[in-house]
Design an enzyme around this catalytic site. Structure first.
Site, short mmCIF file in Angstrom:
data_model
loop_
_atom_site.label_atom_id
_atom_site.label_comp_id
_atom_site.label_asym_id
_atom_site.label_seq_id
_atom_site.Cartn_x
_atom_site.Cartn_y
_atom_site.Cartn_z
CG HIS A 60 -1.97 1.03 1.23
ND1 HIS A 60 -3.15 0.90 1.92
CD2 HIS A 60 -2.03 2.25 0.64
CE1 HIS A 60 -3.88 1.99 1.76
NE2 HIS A 60 -3.21 2.84 0.99
CG HIS A 62 -1.20 6.37 -2.19
ND1 HIS A 62 -2.26 6.00 -2.99
CD2 HIS A 62 -1.55 6.01 -0.92
CE1 HIS A 62 -3.20 5.45 -2.25
NE2 HIS A 62 -2.81 5.44 -1.00
CD GLU A 126 -6.44 4.09 0.13
OE1 GLU A 126 -6.69 3.96 1.33
OE2 GLU A 126 -5.39 4.61 -0.28
CB ALA A 137 -6.43 12.38 1.79
CG ASN A 216 -5.52 5.27 10.53
OD1 ASN A 216 -4.55 4.51 10.60
ND2 ASN A 216 -5.67 6.29 11.36
CG HIS A 248 -1.61 7.15 9.77
ND1 HIS A 248 -0.55 7.88 9.28
CD2 HIS A 248 -2.62 7.28 8.86
CE1 HIS A 248 -0.89 8.41 8.12
NE2 HIS A 248 -2.13 8.07 7.84
CG ASP A 271 -1.87 5.37 3.21
OD1 ASP A 271 -2.03 5.37 1.98
OD2 ASP A 271 -2.66 5.93 3.99
CB ALA A 306 -3.25 13.87 2.87
#
Length: 386
Positions: A60, A62, A126, A137, A216, A248, A271, A306
């Protein structure tokens, strides 16, 4: 990069194997793979006082290094991949964020080529099939119900490289979408959800197997309304993602997850967004503006967290030194478990003969000192060859 030696022996370190930790261990690398025995004339690297663990597997993520997997060019994506490799992540899934369906399908085509080249391990969608109540976000105006036909459109655009979809399974079409994904061997992950306990159980029974960043973007645990957290923690079929960045999750929440799920059901993830390995400043996460300050990413409008700026070497360090999780359990959570979920454990996720020579070298304080991927040094350790 220092290049590849035909045969290398890493000697003198604590080596973490699936069966336990070997003191004064040796790992032999021949070409791109871990060898089963000693090799004559091999280059030896003395790693006394260090740890050798499997390369990290992030399911996971981004982006990083100032680059986004959702909107960047191919070169941008490769920049993000290289950034995370330098921090020990030798296997990485590219995660998208909510966008228009045609745009996401186009991105899937681009990212799938990098999967086919071996730079990525797959694609994780996602959004947009998530709850506006727990959007985090993600742009609310682009969210939609998880229509199985649209899920299938993204699967087809990914040309067999889609590994995971995060869904709010309580929405119309959610259960049908879970069944579709399960039938095609794609992970259905429950996340960004406002589901009840009972709705979550129904999704698990339909085939969901992952909790997207547990705690979360989901209702908190309540004594009369136990919600999704309880259902996800108690079911042996679920692997729970945890973001161990100190922002988090409170350390007690991480301990709670390890206690109830067990190390065999935890996957440590980042993340991460663009700022990981890059620094504070202004960024975009999909169409939304993000400000990163003191390493914490938040939306400019509303202030929601975010993503993160986490790298997995930091997650490993925190887990061992702050959370006091046993090293073997952390290795399982950061390498073996996600590798199994992604269907690549036959090649990566543990230090075993025949597998890719993907490994991370840590010093006695669990600070990253070296990274090898497929027998090639990404970051070479300080100890000299002898």
């Amino acid at each position: 990069m220092a290049g590849r030696a035909d045969s290398t022996v890493l000697a003198g370190a604590r080596v973490v194997l699936p069966t336990g930790t070997v003191e004064n261990g040796r790992v032999t690398i021949e070409g791109t793979r871990i060898a089963g025995g000693p090799a004559e004339g091999a280059r030896t690297v003395d790693l006394s006082g260090h740890w050798v663990v499997p390369g990290f597997v992030d399911m996971h993520n981004h982006g990083g290094g100032g680059a986004s997997f959702t909107s960047g060019t191919v070169d941008d994506v490769l920049t993000g991949v290289r950034t995370h490799r330098e921090h020990g992540t030798t296997t990485l899934v590219a995660s998208t964020v909510t966008g228009e369906m045609d745009f996401l399908a186009e991105r899937a085509g681009i990212l799938s080529e990098l999967v086919e080249q071996g730079d990525l391990a797959g694609i994780h969608f996602e959004g947009p099939f998530i709850s506006p109540c727990r959007k985090g976000a993600h742009s609310e105006g682009l969210l939609r119900h998880p229509d199985p036909a649209e899920v299938r459109k993204l699967m087809d655009a990914a040309r067999g490289t889609a590994k995971m979809f995060t869904l709010a399974t309580e929405l119309p079409g959610g259960i049908e979408s879970v069944r579709l994904l399960a039938e095609h061997g794609v992970i259905a992950a429950i996340g960004h959800t406002d589901a009840t306990y009972e709705q979550t159980v129904e999704a698990i029974d339909a085939g969901a197997t992952v909790a997207t960043h547990l705690f979360n973007a989901m209702p908190p645990l309540g004594h009369r309304a136990p919600g999704p957290i309880t259902a996800l923690l108690e079911d042996e079929r679920i692997t729970v993602e945890l973001i161990n960045d100190g922002t988090h999750l409170h350390p007690a929440a991480l301990q709670l997850a390890y206690h109830h799920a067990g190390a065999h059901r935890v996957a440590l993830i980042t993340d991460a967004m663009d700022a990981a390995g890059f620094g504070d400043g202004q960024y975009q996460l999909g169409p939304l503006a993000v400000e990163v300050k003191d390493g914490v990413a938040r939306l400019v409008e509303g202030g929601s967290i975010a993503g993160s700026t986490l790298t997995l070497d930091t997650a490993f360090h925190r887990a061992v030194t702050i959370d006091r999780i046993p090293v073997g359990d952390v290795v399982q959570s950061i390498s073996a478990n996600p590798a199994r979920l992604l269907g690549v454990y036959d090649r990566v996720g543990s230090l075993e003969p025949g597998k890719d020579a993907d490994l991370v070298i840590l010093d006695a304080d669990f600070t990253l000192k070296g990274v090898m991927r497929k027998g090639e040094w990404v970051t070479q350790p300080v100890p000299a060859a002898v």
